[in-house]
Design a protein around this motif. Sequence first.
Motif, PDB file in Angstrom:
ATOM      1  N   LEU A 146      -8.838  62.980  70.371  1.00 41.81           N
ATOM      2  CA  LEU A 146      -8.395  63.089  71.755  1.00 41.81           C
ATOM      3  C   LEU A 146      -6.876  63.118  71.862  1.00 41.81           C
ATOM      4  O   LEU A 146      -6.318  63.745  72.768  1.00 41.81           O
ATOM      5  N   ALA A 147      -6.182  62.458  70.918  1.00 40.69           N
ATOM      6  CA  ALA A 147      -4.721  62.404  70.962  1.00 40.69           C
ATOM      7  C   ALA A 147      -4.076  63.652  70.376  1.00 40.69           C
ATOM      8  O   ALA A 147      -2.888  63.904  70.606  1.00 40.69           O
ATOM      9  N   LYS A 148      -4.841  64.430  69.638  1.00 38.17           N
ATOM     10  CA  LYS A 148      -4.279  65.575  68.912  1.00 38.17           C
ATOM     11  C   LYS A 148      -3.654  66.588  69.853  1.00 38.17           C
ATOM     12  O   LYS A 148      -2.637  67.208  69.548  1.00 38.17           O
ATOM     13  N   ASN A 149      -4.286  66.798  71.013  1.00 36.82           N
ATOM     14  CA  ASN A 149      -3.767  67.747  71.997  1.00 36.82           C
ATOM     15  C   ASN A 149      -3.615  67.037  73.343  1.00 36.82           C
ATOM     16  O   ASN A 149      -4.265  67.392  74.326  1.00 36.82           O
ATOM     17  N   ASP A 160     -11.598  57.197  78.443  1.00 34.11           N
ATOM     18  CA  ASP A 160     -10.752  56.942  79.613  1.00 34.11           C
ATOM     19  C   ASP A 160      -9.339  56.530  79.201  1.00 34.11           C
ATOM     20  O   ASP A 160      -8.353  56.919  79.842  1.00 34.11           O
ATOM     21  N   ALA A 161      -9.248  55.760  78.127  1.00 37.43           N
ATOM     22  CA  ALA A 161      -7.936  55.296  77.666  1.00 37.43           C
ATOM     23  C   ALA A 161      -7.058  56.452  77.206  1.00 37.43           C
ATOM     24  O   ALA A 161      -5.827  56.365  77.247  1.00 37.43           O
ATOM     25  N   MET A 170     -22.719  53.415  75.892  1.00 37.83           N
ATOM     26  CA  MET A 170     -22.118  54.265  76.926  1.00 37.83           C
ATOM     27  C   MET A 170     -20.744  53.736  77.314  1.00 37.83           C
ATOM     28  O   MET A 170     -19.747  54.475  77.326  1.00 37.83           O
ATOM     29  N   ASP A 171     -20.677  52.438  77.634  1.00 43.71           N
ATOM     30  CA  ASP A 171     -19.426  51.838  78.087  1.00 43.71           C
ATOM     31  C   ASP A 171     -18.357  51.889  76.993  1.00 43.71           C
ATOM     32  O   ASP A 171     -17.177  52.122  77.274  1.00 43.71           O
ATOM     33  N   GLU A 172     -18.781  51.680  75.767  1.00 46.57           N
ATOM     34  CA  GLU A 172     -17.852  51.672  74.627  1.00 46.57           C
ATOM     35  C   GLU A 172     -17.121  53.003  74.484  1.00 46.57           C
ATOM     36  O   GLU A 172     -15.884  53.051  74.417  1.00 46.57           O
ATOM     37  N   ASN A 195      -9.580  64.948  79.481  1.00 43.43           N
ATOM     38  CA  ASN A 195     -10.785  65.410  80.164  1.00 43.43           C
ATOM     39  C   ASN A 195     -11.944  65.365  79.168  1.00 43.43           C
ATOM     40  O   ASN A 195     -12.057  66.238  78.297  1.00 43.43           O
ATOM     41  N   VAL A 196     -12.796  64.330  79.267  1.00 42.75           N
ATOM     42  CA  VAL A 196     -13.867  64.111  78.284  1.00 42.75           C
ATOM     43  C   VAL A 196     -15.206  63.976  79.017  1.00 42.75           C
ATOM     44  O   VAL A 196     -15.628  62.871  79.361  1.00 42.75           O
TER      45      VAL A 196
END
Length: 338
Positions: free
Chosen positions: A218-221, A257-258, A249-251, A262-263
């Motif tokens: 997620l951090a790559k772009n 979210d952190a 799910m929450d994990e 857009n996930v």
Amino acid sequence: MAYTISRLGATPKTPSHLEQSPREVMARSRESSKAYKRFFNHFEGHQECGIYSTDLYTPPIAGKTNNHLHYCPNRAKLLTAMSGGGRHGFDAPFSPAGCHYRWYSTPEICMILERFDAIVFIGDDLVRHIYAAFNMLLRENVAMGSLRQWEVSEGDRDLCRCDNQITRPECAKYSVSDSEEIRKNDPGSGHSSIPHFFLPITSSPASEELHSIFTATLAKNSDSYKPVPVIHSLGLATSLSWPTATASMDEWVALADASQQNVPFLWLGPNAAGHLKPPGQIMSQGNNALWHYTIEMAKEASSRELDALGMYNVTLQAASWDGSHYAQKVVLVQAMMV
């Protein structure tokens, strides 16, 4: 890929369809039907493995003047149709309920993937097998497309083919777990340049190693506007534990979210129980328990603003080799759904 493309707000039809004459629409419909029947003809191993599209899925009837209207117009109806469909007889082709989804060719799948930064599969054996079929579709290879063929020993090369690449435990060690393996070792067989990978989990929380892989992706772009869809499930590995599923799910949602990326998440309900389910598991993992789990986890997903897709109906009345898991004719349908 039907769900994934729906995340982009696209539909299987184009405005030009609506402007065509009835004769043009009928001609297009017939050609589409012919293309679907030939879908696997160029895949490596399709005859050896007995994979024919007409055995897997029932498409819209060709020749109807309003054939394009048979496709689901939005994501909500698409998920309802795929979750609520079924089979008209044991091991018959799957038919969605109410409206249809398209079977995308490999070039079309690759075009769809180009609109994402990555696609992540997280889960137990259900997701593992769908990811295997996803690679078969991308590599156009149903003989060994889910495996690291360059590592398969001579002794296993004949064994780990077709259904066996999924069903035989001794073949599992060769399973592809990410697109980078294919890119480095067999670059001609994977058509997409977009990263995709499978993260195996059996409980919650998952290991820090898996968290790191996910967050690094997620951090790559970080400045990109493109989504990173997540296909997520957890079921039989936890004996259908509701608290573990919701914790999972929450994990993963918290990690997404952190990242402020857009996930979108798609939660998958479990497969139905096949007729070979061991008697000792019928009470805890039989169809009554599986159906309740499907319904309740879909509600939990919805309360977290996650999409949910049921896999119960698509596997009910399908052939299973052990009562819990399904082979190519089912997982290829499931892979095209997601």
